[in-house]
Design an enzyme around this catalytic site. Structure first.
Site, PDB file in Angstrom:
ATOM      1  N   HIS A 185     -11.319  12.696   0.714  1.00 45.08           N
ATOM      2  CA  HIS A 185     -11.412  11.347   1.248  1.00 45.08           C
ATOM      3  C   HIS A 185     -11.389  11.248   2.766  1.00 45.08           C
ATOM      4  CE1 HIS A 185     -11.051   7.033   1.225  1.00 45.08           C
ATOM      5  NE2 HIS A 185      -9.864   7.044   1.801  1.00 45.08           N
TER       6      HIS A 185
ATOM      7  N   GLN B 171      -7.437  14.989   3.451  1.00 45.20           N
ATOM      8  CA  GLN B 171      -6.769  14.192   2.420  1.00 45.20           C
ATOM      9  C   GLN B 171      -7.604  14.037   1.154  1.00 45.20           C
ATOM     10  OE1 GLN B 171      -6.168   9.659   2.811  1.00 45.20           O
ATOM     11  NE2 GLN B 171      -4.125  10.531   2.879  1.00 45.20           N
TER      12      GLN B 171
ATOM     13  N   ARG C  45      -0.550   9.565  -0.558  1.00 45.24           N
ATOM     14  CA  ARG C  45      -1.679  10.127  -1.305  1.00 45.24           C
ATOM     15  C   ARG C  45      -1.569  11.623  -1.550  1.00 45.24           C
ATOM     16  NH1 ARG C  45      -6.207   6.672   2.017  1.00 45.24           N
ATOM     17  NH2 ARG C  45      -5.675   4.711   0.980  1.00 45.24           N
TER      18      ARG C  45
ATOM     19  N   PHE D 266       0.844  -1.184   0.000  1.00 45.70           N
ATOM     20  CA  PHE D 266       0.000   0.000   0.000  1.00 45.70           C
ATOM     21  C   PHE D 266       0.886   1.242   0.000  1.00 45.70           C
ATOM     22  CE2 PHE D 266      -4.441   1.183   0.522  1.00 45.70           C
ATOM     23  CZ  PHE D 266      -5.075   0.011   0.176  1.00 45.70           C
TER      24      PHE D 266
ATOM     25  N   HIS E 209      -7.747  11.669  -2.006  1.00 44.41           N
ATOM     26  CA  HIS E 209      -7.247  10.375  -2.476  1.00 44.41           C
ATOM     27  C   HIS E 209      -7.074  10.467  -3.987  1.00 44.41           C
ATOM     28  CE1 HIS E 209      -7.039   6.142  -3.376  1.00 44.41           C
ATOM     29  NE2 HIS E 209      -7.153   5.794  -2.117  1.00 44.41           N
TER      30      HIS E 209
ATOM     31  N   LEU F 176     -14.563   5.836  -4.764  1.00 40.93           N
ATOM     32  CA  LEU F 176     -13.172   5.447  -4.555  1.00 40.93           C
ATOM     33  C   LEU F 176     -12.779   4.172  -5.288  1.00 40.93           C
ATOM     34  CD1 LEU F 176     -10.821   6.517  -2.713  1.00 40.93           C
ATOM     35  CD2 LEU F 176     -11.227   4.454  -1.391  1.00 40.93           C
TER      36      LEU F 176
ATOM     37  N   ARG G 218      -2.614  11.001   6.119  1.00 34.72           N
ATOM     38  CA  ARG G 218      -2.717   9.607   6.587  1.00 34.72           C
ATOM     39  C   ARG G 218      -2.250   8.631   5.507  1.00 34.72           C
ATOM     40  NH1 ARG G 218      -6.367   5.542   5.737  1.00 34.72           N
ATOM     41  NH2 ARG G 218      -8.048   6.801   4.845  1.00 34.72           N
TER      42      ARG G 218
ATOM     43  N   GLU H 167      -6.397   2.157  -3.297  1.00 32.79           N
ATOM     44  CA  GLU H 167      -4.962   2.113  -3.565  1.00 32.79           C
ATOM     45  C   GLU H 167      -4.472   0.674  -3.744  1.00 32.79           C
ATOM     46  OE1 GLU H 167      -2.798   5.393  -1.311  1.00 32.79           O
ATOM     47  OE2 GLU H 167      -2.143   3.578  -0.313  1.00 32.79           O
TER      48      GLU H 167
END
Ligand SMILES: Cc1cc2nc3c(=O)[nH]c(=O)nc-3n(C[C@H](O)[C@H](O)[C@H](O)COP(=O)(O)OP(=O)(O)OC[C@H]3O[C@@H](n4cnc5c(N)ncnc54)[C@H](O)[C@@H]3O)c2cc1C
Length: 597
Positions: free
Chosen positions: A363, A237, A283, A117, A239, A249, A404, A252
């Protein structure tokens, strides 16, 4: 007629954080969970990609590496004592979930399988590592179902489809909450020794978002209205891979399995920006680089999007799967079933043979209600709020700092949900019930009546659209003082117009018109705080990127912001000015360095 309840502990929210807290608190005290959604409809159920823990089932890994990645990923605004707890406790909380019955994917030897990730590395940034535990791309669904079933087994009391409209905090002591039973419109006062808020995020302040309609942050706004601070709200954030225009979404995990970004020239542009992690850079960076490509005219067809390419042929040609191994369409379909389906259904694209148009989508809220490492809410750097706790996305521990990492939210829910639940249970052993104020529901009931009966000229849907658009355009991936000031002015104007809203449903039962308007008021408060906190921070860090201050400035800004309403406590939309306080960042092991990937 107002109904009254008394429980030792109240948990607001039945997502991963709320249920984990309920499970642990209910071992030692009597607990009720209040949720505006039926519990298994909470947003945690949509989490796709995985949950991080340095289990080292696939390759060498250590919690120190996970901690380092979390701190660096958060651009050094992370409180490192909290990041250490996150990375260490991740390991046994995954085992705890496994023992509760969570059906993780397995390796042929029967161990929990893991994948790559963004931002997760081995040896302090040297190379990507497989750290995300998962159930195909339905990890959150499995977590939510498992926790809910275990709560039922343990006979936790649920108030489903009860909407919390006020948190009863006075003199730094929390005494419970006021809620509306959605079905009947009845008012319920919950008196508690301890209240834990686990109300999730508030991505609905933006127009393009991965967040469910319900993610409006109402209890976060209620805490703020009652005089409590909100921490680090400038960090939201985006994404990188939302479905173009829709924001839905695409996890990832697609890049963890080898997917890559392409620009209009068919170039794998992330190689230029992040030579080590490439498409698996964090991100904040990936979103910024996508817009950079768009700005420089390399968006697809000159437009504002790029491609996510998960064609097996491309992955094999780029050798971008873990270890450079070959992948097949069959394997990708098994590992990413839901997101491949979404690409087909929502975009009408066949991802095995065509690249998929994507665009960054709002996100995750890094900021929220400030807490200590046991979930207890902080009034400022020194003072705690008695009987009030928070966990999950609505809280700011701060374990995510300015950005994050993927798969770190689900860990945050279980690690800090568990700690919060235990702390609540312990507090309830010795604490007494603090008395309720007289007529605790009067103020919020008057406000809801006002909304229900006003014959005004404004429409909620229009105000919501205008707020979401200005926040997306002006307080998004790229920001300047001018843009943020314009957003702030606009949101304040919208708050004035909010007082003139007319709704059509004048009834009591299932009045979603009324509750959605209440939610809009909460979003307006949170949008205002976000824009004001962003305008104030004169630097770029993590998800907060300013064209007019492009560098990180540790000398002046290595600190958390705390936003307060300057005009005392009330249950209604906060009018008037904000004031700001600060809190130092806890640094234990890793001195701030430049972020390179
Ligand atoms: C599409 C998507 C995919 C994601 N994928 C991942 C991933 O793979 N890995 C990862 O780590 N993170 C992921 N995330 C982030 C992560 O899922 C969320 O941050 C996390 O699930 C939030 O959990 P929570 O328990 O804090 O809140 P939620 O699960 O959002 O639950 C909020 C709860 O609060 C209740 N509530 C809210 N307001 C009120 C009110 N006024 N009154 C009563 N109840 C209220 C709701 O009913 C709900 O039960 C993803 C997020 C999204 C949107």
């Amino acid at each position: 007629m107002t109904q009254h309840h008394q429980f030792d502990a109240i948990i607001v929210g039945a997502g991963g954080a709320g249920l984990m807290a309920a499970l642990h608190a209910s071992k030692a005290t009597n607990v009720a969970v209040i949720s505006k959604l039926y519990p298994t409809r909470s947003h945690t159920g949509t989490a796709q990609g995985g949950i991080a823990a340095a289990l080292a089932n696939m390759e060498e890994d250590h919690w120190e590496w996970h901690m380092y990645d979390t701190v660096k990923g958060g651009d050094y605004l992370v409180d490192q004592d909290a990041a250490e707890i996150l990375a260490r406790d991740a390991i046994d909380s995954i085992i705890e979930l496994e023992h509760m019955g969570l059906p993780f994917d397995r390796t042929p030897e029967g161990r929990i399988e893991q994948r790559r990730f963004g931002g997760h590395t081995a040896e302090f940034g040297a190379r990507p590592v497989m750290r995300a535990c998962k159930s195909a791309d339905r990890t959150g669904h499995m977590i939510l179902q498992t926790l809910y079933q275990n709560c039922i087994k343990q006979q936790v009391r649920f108030f489903d489809e009860f909407f919390v409209v006020d948190i009863l905090v006075e003199d730094n002591v929390c005494r419970g909450v006021v809620a509306i039973e959605i079905n009947s419109g009845e008012v319920h006062v919950f008196h508690a020794k301890a209240t834990l808020i686990a109300a999730g995020g508030f991505g609905r302040i933006f127009s393009v978002t991965s967040n469910a309609h319900s993610l409006t942050g109402d209890p976060v706004a209620s805490a703020f209205r009652r005089g409590l601070p909100l921490e680090d709200m400038e960090f939201f954030q985006f994404h990188p891979t939302g479905i173009y225009r829709m924001g839905i979404l695409l996890s990832e995990a697609a890049r963890g399995e080898g997917g890559v970004f392409l620009n209009d020239k068919g170039e794998r542009f992330m190689e230029r920006y992040a030579p080590t992690l490439k498409d698996l850079a964090p991100r904040d960076m990936a979103s910024r680089f996508i817009y950079q490509e768009v700005k420089e005219g390399r968006g697809i067809g000159g437009k504002d999007y790029v491609y996510l390419d998960i064609r097996p042929d491309s992955i094999n040609r780029y050798k971008s799967a873990p270890g450079g191994r070959m992948v097949t369409a069959h394997e990708l379909e098994a590992k990413l079933p839901d997101i491949i389906e979404m690409m087909r259904v929502y975009m009408g694209v066949e991802p095995m043979t065509e690249p998929v148009p994507i665009q960054p989508t709002a996100h995750y809220a890094m900021g929220g209600i400030p807490t200590d490492n046991d979930g207890q809410v902080l009034y400022d750097a020194k003072t705690k709020v008695v009987g009030l706790y928070a966990a999950g996305e609505c809280a700011c521990v701060s374990v995510h700092g300015a950005n994050r990492l993927g798969t770190n939210s689900l860990v945050d829910l279980v690690v800090f949900g568990r700690r919060g639940g235990k702390a609540v249970a312990e507090f309830c052993q010795t604490a007494d019930f603090a008395p309720l104020p007289p007529d605790p529901e009067a103020e919020i009931v008057a406000e809801l009546e006002r909304i229900r009966t006003t014959e005004g000229t404004e429409r909620g849907a229009i105000i919501r659209d205008e707020m979401q658009k200005i926040m997306m355009d002006n307080v998004g991936v790229f920001r300047t003082a001018e843009m943020m000031q314009a957003a702030l002015t606009k949101v304040r104007e919208l708050k004035d117009r909010f007082t003139l809203i007319k709704i059509d449903d004048k009834g009591k039962r299932y009045n979603t018109d009324l509750l959605e308007t209440f939610e809009l008021g909460c979003l307006l408060d949170l949008a205002e705080v976000t824009a004001a906190a962003a305008l104030r921070r004169n630097e770029s860090r993590g998800a907060h990127y300013r064209d007019d201050y492009p560098a990180r400035d540790d000398d002046n800004w290595l600190k958390h912001s705390l936003a307060y309403r300057a005009t005392g406590s009330s249950a209604t939309v906060a009018k008037g000015y904000l004031r700001f306080g600060e809190r130092p960042v806890v640094i234990t092991k890793f001195e701030p360095k430049e972020r390179k990937y």
